[in-house]
Scaffold this motif. Structure first.
Motif, PDB file in Angstrom:
ATOM      1  N   LEU A  75      -4.792  -1.691  -7.250  1.00 49.33           N
ATOM      2  CA  LEU A  75      -4.348  -1.944  -5.886  1.00 49.33           C
ATOM      3  C   LEU A  75      -4.744  -3.346  -5.444  1.00 49.33           C
ATOM      4  O   LEU A  75      -3.938  -4.074  -4.855  1.00 49.33           O
ATOM      5  CB  LEU A  75      -4.907  -0.902  -4.923  1.00 49.33           C
ATOM      6  CG  LEU A  75      -4.509  -1.085  -3.458  1.00 49.33           C
ATOM      7  CD1 LEU A  75      -2.991  -1.114  -3.277  1.00 49.33           C
ATOM      8  CD2 LEU A  75      -5.136  -0.011  -2.605  1.00 49.33           C
ATOM      9  N   TYR A 107      -6.579   6.346  -0.149  1.00 45.91           N
ATOM     10  CA  TYR A 107      -6.091   7.409  -1.030  1.00 45.91           C
ATOM     11  C   TYR A 107      -6.614   8.790  -0.649  1.00 45.91           C
ATOM     12  O   TYR A 107      -6.009   9.803  -1.001  1.00 45.91           O
ATOM     13  CB  TYR A 107      -6.389   7.112  -2.501  1.00 45.91           C
ATOM     14  CG  TYR A 107      -7.806   7.365  -2.935  1.00 45.91           C
ATOM     15  CD1 TYR A 107      -8.254   8.649  -3.244  1.00 45.91           C
ATOM     16  CD2 TYR A 107      -8.713   6.321  -3.062  1.00 45.91           C
ATOM     17  CE1 TYR A 107      -9.546   8.876  -3.650  1.00 45.91           C
ATOM     18  CE2 TYR A 107     -10.012   6.542  -3.473  1.00 45.91           C
ATOM     19  CZ  TYR A 107     -10.419   7.825  -3.757  1.00 45.91           C
ATOM     20  OH  TYR A 107     -11.721   8.055  -4.156  1.00 45.91           O
ATOM     21  N   ALA A 151       0.835  -1.202   0.000  1.00 48.94           N
ATOM     22  CA  ALA A 151       0.000   0.000   0.000  1.00 48.94           C
ATOM     23  C   ALA A 151       0.872   1.256   0.000  1.00 48.94           C
ATOM     24  O   ALA A 151       0.538   2.241  -0.661  1.00 48.94           O
ATOM     25  CB  ALA A 151      -0.947  -0.009   1.195  1.00 48.94           C
ATOM     26  N   TRP A 156       2.188   1.770  -3.474  1.00 47.38           N
ATOM     27  CA  TRP A 156       1.081   2.164  -4.349  1.00 47.38           C
ATOM     28  C   TRP A 156       0.764   3.653  -4.137  1.00 47.38           C
ATOM     29  O   TRP A 156       0.584   4.392  -5.103  1.00 47.38           O
ATOM     30  CB  TRP A 156      -0.144   1.292  -4.080  1.00 47.38           C
ATOM     31  CG  TRP A 156      -1.270   1.569  -5.015  1.00 47.38           C
ATOM     32  CD1 TRP A 156      -1.476   1.013  -6.244  1.00 47.38           C
ATOM     33  CD2 TRP A 156      -2.329   2.503  -4.824  1.00 47.38           C
ATOM     34  NE1 TRP A 156      -2.614   1.547  -6.812  1.00 47.38           N
ATOM     35  CE2 TRP A 156      -3.150   2.461  -5.962  1.00 47.38           C
ATOM     36  CE3 TRP A 156      -2.668   3.379  -3.783  1.00 47.38           C
ATOM     37  CZ2 TRP A 156      -4.289   3.237  -6.106  1.00 47.38           C
ATOM     38  CZ3 TRP A 156      -3.798   4.160  -3.920  1.00 47.38           C
ATOM     39  CH2 TRP A 156      -4.595   4.089  -5.071  1.00 47.38           C
TER      40      TRP A 156
END
Length: 112
Positions: free
Chosen positions: A50, A70, A2, A5
């Motif tokens: 993701l 996000y 994560a 990303w």
């Protein structure tokens, strides 16, 4: 995963041409169905990418969990007009992990 990303998202959205395009499409989305649909597709594609990265860990996140990941990055960039440092991303991911159901966390035991 994560963290990497989010760093990729930050790096992409920090490019002036991409940032300008995203802001323009977002501004038009309330009045232009094509722009609204484009935003939906962008979000779906990012969410899917993701989840693809998370597949090896056995974790798949839903729409809410995706937004909670996000959202802080976009808020920092577009609303606060601040920088998204690696430290900010680390803190965001740490907080996000606390919101996931413990069975969804990477490394957590399955099949209670």
């Amino acid at each position: 995963m994560a963290t990497n990303w989010l760093k990729s998202l930050r790096d992409g959205i920090s490019q002036p041409a991409i940032r300008t395009a995203v802001l323009a499409v977002t501004a038009q989305a309330d009045h232009d169905p094509d722009s609204a649909q484009a935003l939906v597709r962008i979000g779906q594609d990012l969410h899917a990418s993701l989840n693809t990265l998370l597949e090896p860990s056995g974790v798949q996140i839903d729409d809410t969990e995706f937004t909670l990941l996000y959202g802080p990055v976009l808020a920092r960039l577009f609303l606060d007009r601040g920088q998204v440092t690696d430290g900010f991303i680390d803190a965001t991911v740490a907080q996000w992990l606390t919101t996931l159901d413990s069975s969804q966390r990477p490394g957590a035991r399955r099949g209670r």
